[in-house]
Design a protein around this motif. Structure first.
Motif, mmCIF file in Angstrom:
data_model
loop_
_atom_site.group_PDB
_atom_site.id
_atom_site.type_symbol
_atom_site.label_atom_id
_atom_site.label_comp_id
_atom_site.label_asym_id
_atom_site.label_seq_id
_atom_site.Cartn_x
_atom_site.Cartn_y
_atom_site.Cartn_z
ATOM 1 N N ASN A 148 0.828 -1.211 0.000
ATOM 2 C CA ASN A 148 0.000 0.000 0.000
ATOM 3 C C ASN A 148 0.865 1.265 0.000
ATOM 4 O OD1 ASN A 148 -2.574 -1.257 0.072
ATOM 5 N ND2 ASN A 148 -2.248 -1.733 2.234
ATOM 6 N N ARG A 149 2.110 1.099 -0.274
ATOM 7 C CA ARG A 149 3.053 2.210 -0.221
ATOM 8 C C ARG A 149 2.825 3.168 -1.391
ATOM 9 N NH1 ARG A 149 8.134 1.721 2.228
ATOM 10 N NH2 ARG A 149 9.571 3.407 1.707
ATOM 11 N N LYS A 150 3.010 4.460 -1.142
ATOM 12 C CA LYS A 150 2.835 5.442 -2.205
ATOM 13 C C LYS A 150 3.876 6.546 -2.067
ATOM 14 C CE LYS A 150 -0.648 8.080 -4.726
ATOM 15 N NZ LYS A 150 -2.039 8.592 -4.762
ATOM 16 N N TYR A 167 8.216 3.580 -8.352
ATOM 17 C CA TYR A 167 6.823 4.013 -8.413
ATOM 18 C C TYR A 167 6.498 4.484 -9.829
ATOM 19 C CZ TYR A 167 7.719 4.388 -3.368
ATOM 20 O OH TYR A 167 8.087 4.139 -2.072
ATOM 21 N N TYR A 181 2.283 5.292 -7.392
ATOM 22 C CA TYR A 181 1.959 3.967 -6.864
ATOM 23 C C TYR A 181 3.147 3.023 -7.017
ATOM 24 C CZ TYR A 181 -2.891 5.507 -6.643
ATOM 25 O OH TYR A 181 -4.042 6.192 -6.345
ATOM 26 N N GLY A 214 -1.791 -2.223 -5.914
ATOM 27 C CA GLY A 214 -0.972 -2.699 -4.810
ATOM 28 C C GLY A 214 -0.927 -4.201 -4.650
#
Length: 235
Positions: free
Chosen positions: A37-39, A99, A104, A128
Motif C-alpha cells: 500500500n506504499r505510495k 513508483y 503507486y 498494490g
C-alpha cells in the motif's frame, strides 16, 4: 549543455521509510505487508525540487536515522516514475522502491553492498497487488547469512562492517554450472585488495588472491577470476 544535477540534502522526520526493519535480516513477508500500500509523496517531492529547478533528486533522513534518496526516473527526457533507495549508514543493505508517474508502488527489492540483489523482488499492479516475484537467492544454497558467518569465523572479516569491504558480488558461471560469491576486502595498504571466491552452493573457499589498484584500477593485471580458472584447469 549538460544538465546539472544538484543533490539536495533535506532532513525531514517522516515515517514512510522507517517502517523498514532496523536489523539486517530480510523479512520478506513483513516487507510485502508494508509495501503493497506504499505510495510516493509526489507533492512533497515537487515542493522541495521546485526550490531548485535543476534538481531531480534529494536526500532526507527519517526520525529513525534511515537515509532516503529520492530520484526522478526518465526515459530520455520523459518522466516515467520515481524511485526511493533507503538505507542506514551502518548497514550494507539498501531497500529500493520504484513508483509509476502517479506515485503507486510497482517494484521493490533489496541489495547487499549496492550491486548484489538479495531476497525477493516483488512487482505490483496499480492497486498494490503482487503480480510477480523473483527470488534472487534461489541459485545460492549458501546464503548471505552463511557467507557473513563464514567470513567472520574462518577469516575474522566482519562483512557487516562497511569499512572492511570493497565490494561483494555473486554470479552464475553457465559453462562450469557453478554459482560463485566474490568478496573483495581491503588489504594492508589503500591500494591492495584481497579477493575471495567461494562456492555459492557449499560455501567452500575456492580461490584467494590479491591485486594492487592504481589510478586505472587493475589495468595491466590478470583478472582474479581468470587467474582462478587458469589454475583450476591445471589441476
Amino acid at each position: 549543455m549538460k544538465k546539472l544535477i544538484f543533490l539536495l540534502i533535506v532532513v525531514i522526520a517522516l515515517s514512510n521509510c522507517s517502517a523498514q526493519t532496523t536489523n539486517n535480516k530480510l523479512n520478506i513477508k513483513k516487507r510485502e505487508k508494508i509495501t503493497n500500500n506504499r505510495k510516493f509523496d509526489i507533492e512533497e517531492y515537487r515542493k522541495v525540487i521546485k526550490k531548485n529547478p535543476f534538481a531531480d533528486r534529494m536526500l532526507r533522513t527519517d526520525k529513525n536515522g534511515m537515509v532516503i534518496e529520492m530520484n526522478t526516473e526518465y526515459d530520455k527526457s520523459e518522466i516515467i516514475g520515481y524511485r526511493e533507495d533507503c538505507s542506514y549508514h551502518h548497514s550494507p543493505y539498501t531497500y529500493s522502491y520504484e513508483y509509476n508517474t502517479e506515485g503507486y508502488l510497482i517494484k521493490s527489492w533489496a541489495t547487499f553492498y549496492g550491486n548484489m540483489r538479495v531476497g525477493k523482488m516483488i512487482e505490483y499492479d496499480a492497486n498494490g497487488f503482487k503480480i510477480k516475484e523473483t527470488d534472487f537467492d534461489a541459485p545460492y544454497k549458501f546464503s548471505v547469512t552463511d557467507l557473513v558467518n563464514k567470513m567472520q569465523k574462518d577469516y575474522h572479516i566482519d562483512l557487516m562492517d562497511k569499512q572492511n569491504v570493497f565490494s561483494i558480488n555473486r554470479f552464475d558461471h553457465k559453462d562450469l554450472r557453478t554459482a560463485y560469491y566474490e568478496v573483495i576486502v581491503y588489504g594492508n595498504s589503500c591500494a591492495q585488495k584481497i579477493f575471495y571466491y567461494l562456492d555459492g552452493t557449499t560455501g567452500e573457499l575456492l580461490f584467494k588472491t590479491s591485486r594492487n589498484f592504481g589510478d586505472e584500477g587493475m589495468k595491466g593485471q590478470e583478472l582474479p577470476f581468470d587467474e582462478y580458472l587458469r589454475k583450476k584447469e591445471r589441476k
